[in-house]
Design a protein around this motif. Structure first.
Motif, PDB file in Angstrom:
ATOM      1  N   ALA A  99       0.821  -1.211   0.000  1.00 20.11           N
ATOM      2  CA  ALA A  99       0.000   0.000   0.000  1.00 20.11           C
ATOM      3  C   ALA A  99       0.856   1.263   0.000  1.00 20.11           C
ATOM      4  O   ALA A  99       0.641   2.169  -0.822  1.00 20.11           O
ATOM      5  N   TRP A 102      -2.765   9.690   4.112  1.00 14.02           N
ATOM      6  CA  TRP A 102      -2.814   8.227   4.118  1.00 14.02           C
ATOM      7  C   TRP A 102      -1.765   7.653   5.067  1.00 14.02           C
ATOM      8  O   TRP A 102      -2.014   6.673   5.770  1.00 14.02           O
ATOM      9  N   VAL A 104      -4.656   0.407   6.230  1.00 16.49           N
ATOM     10  CA  VAL A 104      -4.168  -0.376   5.089  1.00 16.49           C
ATOM     11  C   VAL A 104      -5.338  -0.971   4.312  1.00 16.49           C
ATOM     12  O   VAL A 104      -5.383  -0.902   3.080  1.00 16.49           O
ATOM     13  N   TYR A 131      -7.103   1.788   2.383  1.00 14.76           N
ATOM     14  CA  TYR A 131      -6.362   2.182   1.179  1.00 14.76           C
ATOM     15  C   TYR A 131      -6.539   1.152   0.073  1.00 14.76           C
ATOM     16  O   TYR A 131      -6.819   1.500  -1.073  1.00 14.76           O
ATOM     17  N   LEU A 132      -6.359  -0.111   0.410  1.00 12.39           N
ATOM     18  CA  LEU A 132      -6.497  -1.144  -0.607  1.00 12.39           C
ATOM     19  C   LEU A 132      -7.918  -1.211  -1.154  1.00 12.39           C
ATOM     20  O   LEU A 132      -8.120  -1.481  -2.337  1.00 12.39           O
ATOM     21  N   GLY A 181      -6.959   0.583  -4.340  1.00 14.53           N
ATOM     22  CA  GLY A 181      -6.304  -0.599  -4.890  1.00 14.53           C
ATOM     23  C   GLY A 181      -6.915  -1.136  -6.158  1.00 14.53           C
ATOM     24  O   GLY A 181      -6.413  -2.096  -6.737  1.00 14.53           O
TER      25      GLY A 181
END
Length: 136
Positions: free
Chosen positions: A33, A51, A63, A66-67, A71
């Motif tokens: 990430a 972030w 994490v 974010y993904l 992602g």
């Protein structure tokens, strides 16, 4: 050996291995990430800082968030970086390669003809270069 079995049963060993595996997997996700985040040129510095703070203060949620949100195109960005790196490498190899168009007989004759017309070489040297190019 029987004493060790009684103090640390098999299920505890399995649980420890699972926790250790999850810990390693989380670090891997963290590196993926943050690596993707810091390589992106379309994200501002403030967004990167935000972030990073989120990942530091809420590690697992940060994490996974974010993904989940960014992602979607992670693999495409990675492929684009790899393709660009491969093209840069191929271009570099072509630029420093000793095997080029000058090894082509027609290109060597054309180069010799250009040198003859510019007066750098005379007719005898031109014929010698031409014969050498044709011999290949």
């Amino acid at each position: 050996m029987a004493l060790a079995d009684a103090q640390y049963p098999f299920l505890n060993l399995m649980w420890t291995m699972l926790v250790f595996f999850c810990w390693i997997a989380w670090f891997w996700l963290l590196f993926v990430a943050l690596g993707d985040l810091y390589r992106r040129g379309d994200v501002s510095g403030w967004a990167k800082a935000g972030w990073t703070v989120l990942v530091i203060f809420l590690p697992i949620i940060g994490v996974l968030l974010y993904l989940g949100t960014q992602g979607r195109h992670l693999v495409e960005r990675q492929r684009a970086r790899e393709t660009a790196a491969r093209q840069r490498f191929d271009g570099y190899v072509r630029s420093v390669s000793t095997v080029s168009n000058s090894d082509n007989g027609a290109a060597q004759i054309a180069e010799a003809r250009r040198l003859l017309e510019e007066g750098v070489i005379d007719d005898r040297e031109y014929e010698a270069l031409k014969q050498k190019a044709l011999a290949r």
